[in-house]
Design an enzyme around this catalytic site. Structure first.
Site, PDB file in Angstrom:
ATOM      1  N   GLY A   1       2.646   1.934  10.679  1.00  0.00           N
ATOM      2  CA  GLY A   1       3.633   2.992  10.481  1.00  0.00           C
ATOM      3  C   GLY A   1       4.396   3.370  11.744  1.00  0.00           C
TER       4      GLY A   1
ATOM      5  N   LYS B   1      -0.001   4.225  -0.217  1.00  0.00           N
ATOM      6  CA  LYS B   1      -0.667   5.398   0.392  1.00  0.00           C
ATOM      7  C   LYS B   1      -0.491   6.631  -0.515  1.00  0.00           C
ATOM      8  CE  LYS B   1       0.229   3.334   4.841  1.00  0.00           C
ATOM      9  NZ  LYS B   1       0.222   3.500   6.293  1.00  0.00           N
TER      10      LYS B   1
ATOM     11  N   ASN C   1       0.871  -1.185   0.000  1.00  0.00           N
ATOM     12  CA  ASN C   1       0.000   0.000   0.000  1.00  0.00           C
ATOM     13  C   ASN C   1       0.904   1.229   0.000  1.00  0.00           C
ATOM     14  OD1 ASN C   1      -1.818   2.049   0.515  1.00  0.00           O
ATOM     15  ND2 ASN C   1      -2.245   1.411   2.630  1.00  0.00           N
TER      16      ASN C   1
ATOM     17  N   HIS D   1      -9.453   1.274   5.166  1.00  0.00           N
ATOM     18  CA  HIS D   1      -8.159   1.417   5.855  1.00  0.00           C
ATOM     19  C   HIS D   1      -8.358   2.369   7.034  1.00  0.00           C
ATOM     20  CE1 HIS D   1      -3.986   2.441   6.669  1.00  0.00           C
ATOM     21  NE2 HIS D   1      -3.638   1.383   5.948  1.00  0.00           N
TER      22      HIS D   1
ATOM     23  N   SER E   1       3.474  -2.504  10.290  1.00  0.00           N
ATOM     24  CA  SER E   1       4.932  -2.524  10.443  1.00  0.00           C
ATOM     25  C   SER E   1       5.575  -3.858  10.070  1.00  0.00           C
ATOM     26  CB  SER E   1       5.330  -2.107  11.870  1.00  0.00           C
ATOM     27  OG  SER E   1       4.917  -0.779  12.126  1.00  0.00           O
TER      28      SER E   1
ATOM     29  N   GLU F   1      -5.376  -4.994  10.820  1.00  0.00           N
ATOM     30  CA  GLU F   1      -4.318  -4.006  11.004  1.00  0.00           C
ATOM     31  C   GLU F   1      -4.555  -3.249  12.309  1.00  0.00           C
ATOM     32  OE1 GLU F   1      -2.417  -2.893   7.030  1.00  0.00           O
ATOM     33  OE2 GLU F   1      -4.138  -1.589   7.293  1.00  0.00           O
TER      34      GLU F   1
ATOM     35  N   GLU G   1      -6.669   4.707   8.080  1.00  0.00           N
ATOM     36  CA  GLU G   1      -6.400   6.119   7.766  1.00  0.00           C
ATOM     37  C   GLU G   1      -7.620   6.760   7.107  1.00  0.00           C
ATOM     38  OE1 GLU G   1      -2.696   5.437   5.735  1.00  0.00           O
ATOM     39  OE2 GLU G   1      -1.749   4.955   7.650  1.00  0.00           O
TER      40      GLU G   1
HETATM   41  C1  PEP Z   1      -0.701  -0.059   5.994  1.00  0.00           C
HETATM   42  O1  PEP Z   1      -0.664   1.060   5.547  1.00  0.00           O
HETATM   43  O2  PEP Z   1      -1.664  -0.762   5.726  1.00  0.00           O
HETATM   44  C2  PEP Z   1       0.401  -0.517   6.832  1.00  0.00           C
HETATM   45  C3  PEP Z   1       0.306  -1.688   7.394  1.00  0.00           C
HETATM   46  O3  PEP Z   1       1.474   0.334   6.969  1.00  0.00           O
HETATM   47  P1  PEP Z   1       2.918  -0.027   7.616  1.00  0.00           P
HETATM   48  O4  PEP Z   1       3.352  -1.338   7.007  1.00  0.00           O
HETATM   49  O5  PEP Z   1       3.790   1.106   7.230  1.00  0.00           O
HETATM   50  O6  PEP Z   1       2.704  -0.164   9.084  1.00  0.00           O
END
Ligand code: PEP
Length: 256
Positions: free
Chosen positions: A175, A12, A10, A93, A214, A169, A95
């Site tokens: 992140g 983003k 992703n 998501h 992460s 998630e 976000e």
């Molecule tokens: C994500 O954006 O879905 C995500 C898991 O980000 P990261 O791997 O940077 O934690």
């Protein structure tokens, strides 16, 4: 792992045409690991160019509107994603839930519209740190599953066809460099799986449950080997081939 591992990047709100070189390198790696299903979700602006630049991996959007077309300035529909070259879309998501106030109900309507358009969907769920600390993580995620996953005949057929995935998630792991403990991931995936069975019956076995938060070269092997983990949704570590390739390699046996 009962499913072919599904490793999804992703990007983003990152990426320009200059980054297509990274995408090509990731695509070459995807070609070397045919036992892994690799996909990238770039910003809308790069979907068409990415589709033309790659051959082995999937291309997706990071959101779509619940309507097929109309007066919705700045939005794109599932049909438009397909027209641009996408085959899947990430929905709900954290976000988007936070930045755009997306509710479970809205995520469900987007999911149903995306399936009707012919896309595979990845629906994201996950608890905040406060919710986990309060002991509410399973209850929160279960209610997100109940409220966000698509229902009805089209959804049942999509589930049976493997066109629905869930990404667990934990919001506090996205992140941040903090990863959920493997035993907590296993427990949550089992709870999600039970919930999916309640929605889709036997077809729930075909719904892949990814972990996201992460994931990197150092932790991917352990997470991907955990029972009930069918793959990973990867943010930061999908932006460069150097960081993403070891995750793909951890998921498969490859030819290399
Ligand atoms: C994500 O954006 O879905 C995500 C898991 O980000 P990261 O791997 O940077 O934690």
């Amino acid at each position: 792992m009962p499913h072919r591992p599904y490793i999804v990047g992703n990007w983003k709100m990152n990426g320009s045409r200059a980054m297509l070189a990274e995408a090509r390198a990731i695509d070459r790696a995807a070609g070397r690991y045919p036992d892994v299903q690799v996909a990238l979700a770039p910003p809308f602006t790069l979907i068409g160019a990415l589709r033309e630049a790659i051959t082995a991996m999937g291309v997706g959007g990071q959101d779509c509107h619940a309507q097929a077309k109309g007066a919705h300035t700045g939005d794109v529909s599932g049909a438009m994603l397909i027209d641009a070259g996408a085959d899947f879309v990430i929905l709900g998501h954290s976000e988007r839930r936070k930045d755009h106030g997306e509710s479970d109900e809205l995520v469900r309507s987007k999911a149903e519209a995306a399936l009707a358009a012919g896309l595979t969907i990845i629906v994201c769920v996950g608890e905040t740190l406060d919710q986990r600390d309060a002991g509410d993580a399973v209850a929160i995620v279960s209610s997100q599953i109940d409220g966000s996953l698509p229902v009805g005949e089209v959804a049942n057929e999509a589930a049976a066809a493997g066109k629905i995935a869930v990404a667990y998630e934990p919001v506090w792991a996205i992140g941040t460099g903090r990863v959920a403990a493997v035993e907590d991931v296993v427990a949550m995936h089992a709870a999600i799986s039970e919930r999916l069975t309640g929605i889709y019956g036997d077809a729930a076995d075909k719904v892949r449950i990814l972990y996201g938060g992460s994931v990197n070269a150092g932790n991917a092997s352990e997470l991907l080997a955990a029972p009930g983990v069918s793959g990973a949704l990867v943010g930061g570590a999908s932006l460069t081939s150097d960081a993403f390739l070891p995750i793909i390699a951890a998921a498969g046996t490859g030819e290399a």
